[in-house]
Design a protein around this motif. Structure first.
Motif, PDB file in Angstrom:
ATOM      1  N   THR A 274       0.848  -1.189   0.000  1.00 34.24           N
ATOM      2  CA  THR A 274       0.000   0.000   0.000  1.00 34.24           C
ATOM      3  C   THR A 274       0.883   1.239   0.000  1.00 34.24           C
ATOM      4  N   PHE A 275       0.474   2.251  -0.788  1.00 36.61           N
ATOM      5  CA  PHE A 275       1.223   3.495  -0.920  1.00 36.61           C
ATOM      6  C   PHE A 275       0.362   4.658  -0.440  1.00 36.61           C
ATOM      7  N   ASP A 276       1.027   5.714   0.085  1.00 40.01           N
ATOM      8  CA  ASP A 276       0.301   6.937   0.376  1.00 40.01           C
ATOM      9  C   ASP A 276       0.257   7.789  -0.886  1.00 40.01           C
ATOM     10  N   LEU A 282       3.499   2.248   2.688  1.00 35.98           N
ATOM     11  CA  LEU A 282       2.894   2.251   4.018  1.00 35.98           C
ATOM     12  C   LEU A 282       2.962   0.880   4.669  1.00 35.98           C
ATOM     13  N   SER A 283       2.649  -0.174   3.933  1.00 36.97           N
ATOM     14  CA  SER A 283       2.653  -1.518   4.510  1.00 36.97           C
ATOM     15  C   SER A 283       2.914  -2.534   3.408  1.00 36.97           C
ATOM     16  N   THR A 284       3.476  -3.673   3.827  1.00 36.48           N
ATOM     17  CA  THR A 284       3.770  -4.763   2.912  1.00 36.48           C
ATOM     18  C   THR A 284       3.480  -6.081   3.607  1.00 36.48           C
ATOM     19  N   GLY A 306      10.413   1.290   1.842  1.00 36.02           N
ATOM     20  CA  GLY A 306       9.713   2.561   1.883  1.00 36.02           C
ATOM     21  C   GLY A 306      10.460   3.698   1.235  1.00 36.02           C
ATOM     22  N   ARG A 352      -6.166   8.994  -1.848  1.00 34.58           N
ATOM     23  CA  ARG A 352      -5.250   9.064  -0.704  1.00 34.58           C
ATOM     24  C   ARG A 352      -4.085   8.084  -0.843  1.00 34.58           C
ATOM     25  N   GLY A 353      -4.035   7.348  -1.936  1.00 32.13           N
ATOM     26  CA  GLY A 353      -2.937   6.403  -2.133  1.00 32.13           C
ATOM     27  C   GLY A 353      -3.339   5.327  -3.132  1.00 32.13           C
TER      28      GLY A 353
END
Length: 597
Positions: A274-276, A282-284, A306, A352-353
């Motif tokens: 997930t990307f901002d 943001l998370s993997t 990141g 938002r991402g």
């Protein structure tokens, strides 16, 4: 600081409000008392003046009348002025007790438009103001003067004037003012005490609520505020406690959702990142981390999640943000093929991402390639014998083979090709059954000494014809093994046949059987030409042939090693190959001891 607290603000507000009200009230009361005293003094002086006028009018004895008048006025802080006739200078009497008040001349009285009405209109008049006096007085010249008309000897030209200093009235008013000031001070003190008590009573629950809110902000959502009152603050405490319970429930639910989502992401076979909105990670999940680690390794960088991602992924993210729809790309990394699907994430109306799903398509592509190669190889393997069958059949039909010898030779070729097609079909069927898990094994306890010698004898003739030395060695001549002898013989037959055929004259082929603690190791070793290093990873694939120079007629179907691998694995064993060009090849497989069948 007290003025920054609710107690201080509430206390100060009440004090200022009460002080303002008391100030207005004090001003009004002082004005009222001042006016009241002046009015009362004027009324009293008017009654006193009428009484003096009445005494003067009733008594014929002038001296007795004046003595009586002086006695009447002696008890009042006023001075009396009796005028018999305004036109003559005689007949003016002043009270002997002046009370410190000077005389006011008749001219001053007549020169005043208000006081002169006593003579002109016969009215009773009252006036306060500054009047010119004949001598210096102990008081100020601000006087209260009352005048009433009087008849003496039947004439209406007389008048009685009483006047007193307003300082005397001010003294009386000052006492009232002092009392008002004292009462206002007492009221402010009592108000301060009451305001402080009231503010502390009001703010004590608020302070407890502030402490509870601080605890809630630290994550202690089970903190409760005691309800000490049953008013609005008590209702606020109930609402705060209810809010804490709801927050606790919501946080618990969010944590459960977070744990569930984390478990789902961790257990997914596909990678998720997930990307901002700036493109930062943001998370993997673990598969995505493996993808990033492979990319970092390929780029020669340290692992810095990141900070950097492949340019293809960056470009995909820019397209997703710009076009606001799902995008797809394919990335080749470290010999593996990844399909990346990226979808925008929305925050109400704005992006938002984004979330990217990475699927490793290497195995699917490999299987697809194997399927295509399999179809191509089967088609190719069948095309040659079919073409030969067709061609030689046409030769017989067209009587091209005229002699019996030629016909027998053609028939022999047709027979050999039909056998070859039969072997190919049978091997394909065997391989399909094995890969589908339908390979039924018939176990028996085999004496490896007899088993190995029998297989070696089978190839002694071929080895002698090719001038190859064939050897057999068993580490333990009494060793027994639970196997399917037919299937293991099929494996060894395939390996020995390949070894003998690929070993040049004066070469050597060995079958080595080694007894181990948990099973038996079989090695087929030759001194032939070896297998190229690039071909080693593929020798157990279907239809794969390392020796591409050999003619198709003398080569096998390319399925032997694939079948051998499946047979060994069905015995819960492993097979491997080691080879060097020009030095020979060693095929090894290990068969573990099987439990009693």
């Amino acid at each position: 600081m007290i003025w920054r607290s609710v107690v201080g603000k509430l206390w100060l507000t009440i004090i200022l409000l009460v002080a303002f009200v008391l100030s207005i009230l004090t001003i009004l009361l002082l004005q009222f008392f001042e006016d009241f005293h002046v009015e009362k003094e004027a009324e009293q002086m008017e009654r006193l003046a009428n009484k003096v006028a009445s005494v003067i009018e009733r008594y014929d004895d002038r001296d007795q009348a004046l003595d009586t008048a002086w006695e009447i006025t002696d008890f009042y802080p006023t001075r009396v002025m009796i005028i018999k006739d305004e036109e003559v200078n005689e007949g003016r009497w002043y009270s002997p007790n002046a009370h410190g008040l000077p005389r006011i001349s008749l001219d001053v009285i007549k020169g005043d438009s208000v006081l002169n009405k006593v003579f002109t209109d016969g009215e009773t008049v009252v006036k306060q103001g500054n009047f010119e006096t004949a001598t210096e007085a102990a008081f100020s010249n601000e006087l209260l003067v009352v005048g009433v008309p009087m008849q003496i000897d039947g004439e209406d030209h007389g008048a009685v004037f009483l006047y007193q200093s307003l300082d005397v009235i001010a003294k009386t008013t000052g006492q009232a003012r002092n009392l008002i000031y004292i009462a206002a001070g007492i009221a402010i003190v009592l108000t301060t005490i009451f305001a402080f008590f009231l503010s502390t009573r009001i703010t004590a629950p608020l302070l407890k609520m502030r402490e509870a809110a601080t605890q809630v902000a630290k994550g202690k959502f089970d903190t409760k505020v005691p309800m000490v009152t049953h008013d609005e603050i008590g209702e606020l405490s109930i609402a705060f406690n209810r809010m804490g319970r709801q927050l606790n429930n919501y946080v618990t639910a969010l944590n459960q959702e977070k744990e569930q989502l984390s478990s789902i992401l961790s257990s997914m076979a596909d990678g998720v990142i997930t990307f901002d909105k700036t493109g930062a990670i943001l998370s993997t999940n673990p598969p995505a981390e493996r993808f990033l680690k492979a990319w970092y390794y390929e780029q020669g960088m340290d692992e810095q999640p990141g900070t950097d991602i492949p340019e293809d992924i960056n470009e995909l993210f820019r397209l997703v943000v710009m076009l606001e729809r799902e995008q797809l790309t394919e990335v080749e990394l470290q010999g593996r093929s990844w399909v990346v699907v990226m979808t925008p994430l929305y925050n109400q109306s704005s992006i938002r991402g984004a979330v990217a799903v990475f699927r490793d398509m290497t195995e699917e592509r490999r299987l697809d390639k194997l399927r295509k190669d399999f179809i191509a190889n089967v088609s190719h393997e069948l095309r040659t014998p079919i073409a030969m069958l067709q061609g030689y059949s046409e030769a017989i039909v067209d009587d091209i083979a005229s002699s019996d010898e030629e016909k027998k030779e053609v028939a022999q070729i047709i027979y050999d090709e039909s056998l070859r097609m039969g072997r190919l079909v049978n091997e394909l069927l065997d391989l399909a059954r094995m890969e589908a898990g339908h390979n039924e094994l018939h176990y028996s306890n085999v004496h490896l000494q007899d088993f190995g010698q029998r297989i070696v004898r089978k190839f002694s003739g071929l080895a002698r014809d090719r001038e190859v030395e064939l050897k057999f060695h068993l580490s333990n001549s009494d060793r027994m093994l639970m196997i399917d002898p037919d299937r293991i013989e099929q494996v060894l037959t395939n390996l020995l046949d390949n070894a003998v055929r690929h070993t040049p004259n004066d070469g050597e082929v060995s079958l080595l059987i080694t007894s181990l603690e948990k099973g038996v190791q079989f090695n087929v070793k030759d001194t032939g030409s070896g297998i190229p290093e690039d071909d080693l990873p593929f020798v157990f694939e279907r239809f794969y042939k390392a020796d591409k120079a050999r003619t198709r007629g003398r080569s096998g179907t390319g399925l032997g090693l694939a079948i051998a691998r499946n047979i060994v694995e069905s015995h819960r064993g492993q097979i491997s190959v080691h080879s060097k060009n020009g030095e020979g090849t060693v095929f090894s497989f290990f068969i573990p001891d099987q439990p009693d069948k």
